[in-house]
Design an enzyme around this catalytic site. Sequence first.
Site, PDB file in Angstrom:
ATOM      1  N   MET A  24      57.182  56.963  84.189  1.00  0.00           N
ATOM      2  CA  MET A  24      57.363  56.308  85.484  1.00  0.00           C
ATOM      3  C   MET A  24      58.608  55.418  85.445  1.00  0.00           C
ATOM      4  O   MET A  24      58.925  54.831  84.404  1.00  0.00           O
ATOM      5  CB  MET A  24      56.131  55.466  85.831  1.00  0.00           C
ATOM      6  CG  MET A  24      54.959  56.319  86.254  1.00  0.00           C
ATOM      7  SD  MET A  24      53.560  55.342  86.818  1.00  0.00           S
ATOM      8  CE  MET A  24      54.176  54.733  88.382  1.00  0.00           C
ATOM      9  N   GLU A  95      56.550  65.222  91.706  1.00  0.00           N
ATOM     10  CA  GLU A  95      55.204  64.895  91.211  1.00  0.00           C
ATOM     11  C   GLU A  95      54.438  66.159  90.833  1.00  0.00           C
ATOM     12  O   GLU A  95      53.254  66.313  91.151  1.00  0.00           O
ATOM     13  CB  GLU A  95      54.423  64.082  92.257  1.00  0.00           C
ATOM     14  CG  GLU A  95      55.113  62.819  92.732  1.00  0.00           C
ATOM     15  CD  GLU A  95      55.152  61.694  91.701  1.00  0.00           C
ATOM     16  OE1 GLU A  95      54.561  61.849  90.610  1.00  0.00           O
ATOM     17  OE2 GLU A  95      55.812  60.679  91.975  1.00  0.00           O
TER      18      GLU A  95
END
Length: 195
Positions: A24, A95
């Site tokens: 992330m 994603e």
Amino acid sequence: MFIEPHLGGKNRKTGWIEVVCGCMFSGKTEELIRRLNRALIGKQKVEIFKPGKDVRYHHEQIVSHNETRIRSTPVNFANDILLLAGDSDVVGIDEAQFFDDAIVDVCNTLANGGKRVIVAGLDMDFEGRPFGPMPNLLAIAEYVTKLHAVCAQTGELASFSFRLVDDKSQVMLGEKKEYEARSRKAFIDGMKTRK
Ligand code: ADP
Ligand code: MG
């Protein structure tokens, strides 16, 4: 920086798969948007997809932590992408770790059909395990880029996403309050104090 081997243009005969992975805050979405914008400048037809369950920021846009953004279509199943990709030249997927395993065949089918496929996703989950279909996507890609964030604890390079809150489910959407990027050592130290 990733330099495209070529952009293909309208006369492209063969497709290929690029994977952008990392933890992330490593800049995957920014990099995906950068590549897609360059394809748009080249007047390519671009379609962008993200999993329907990723409702952070915006339903029909992909937005990076740095607030760069691009229009996208939310889909619930990987196979929906095949139906919606149409006659596009370039397909972007963000994603990808949240998609079902069919995403691997979907990417192959698109690339075999002549499309450039750019896939971004988390390579590891909050416990440092390979995430969903990402290992298989990495295996079939022609080009792989692994990005790094900056460790929130030490300022070193980070490749782990450390969950700051106590929740054991693999999928827990979150942001700066819930996750921070960590180096291997800071990640291991954090996991020790948690148990
Ligand atoms: P990803 O999609 O990999 O989660 P984004 O592309 O959305 O990442 O965001 C990358 C941006 O996040 C960076 O350009 C920077 O502005 C910001 N950022 C916030 N925290 C960090 C961090 N710890 N390390 C690196 N970048 C960070
Ligand atoms: Mg992202």
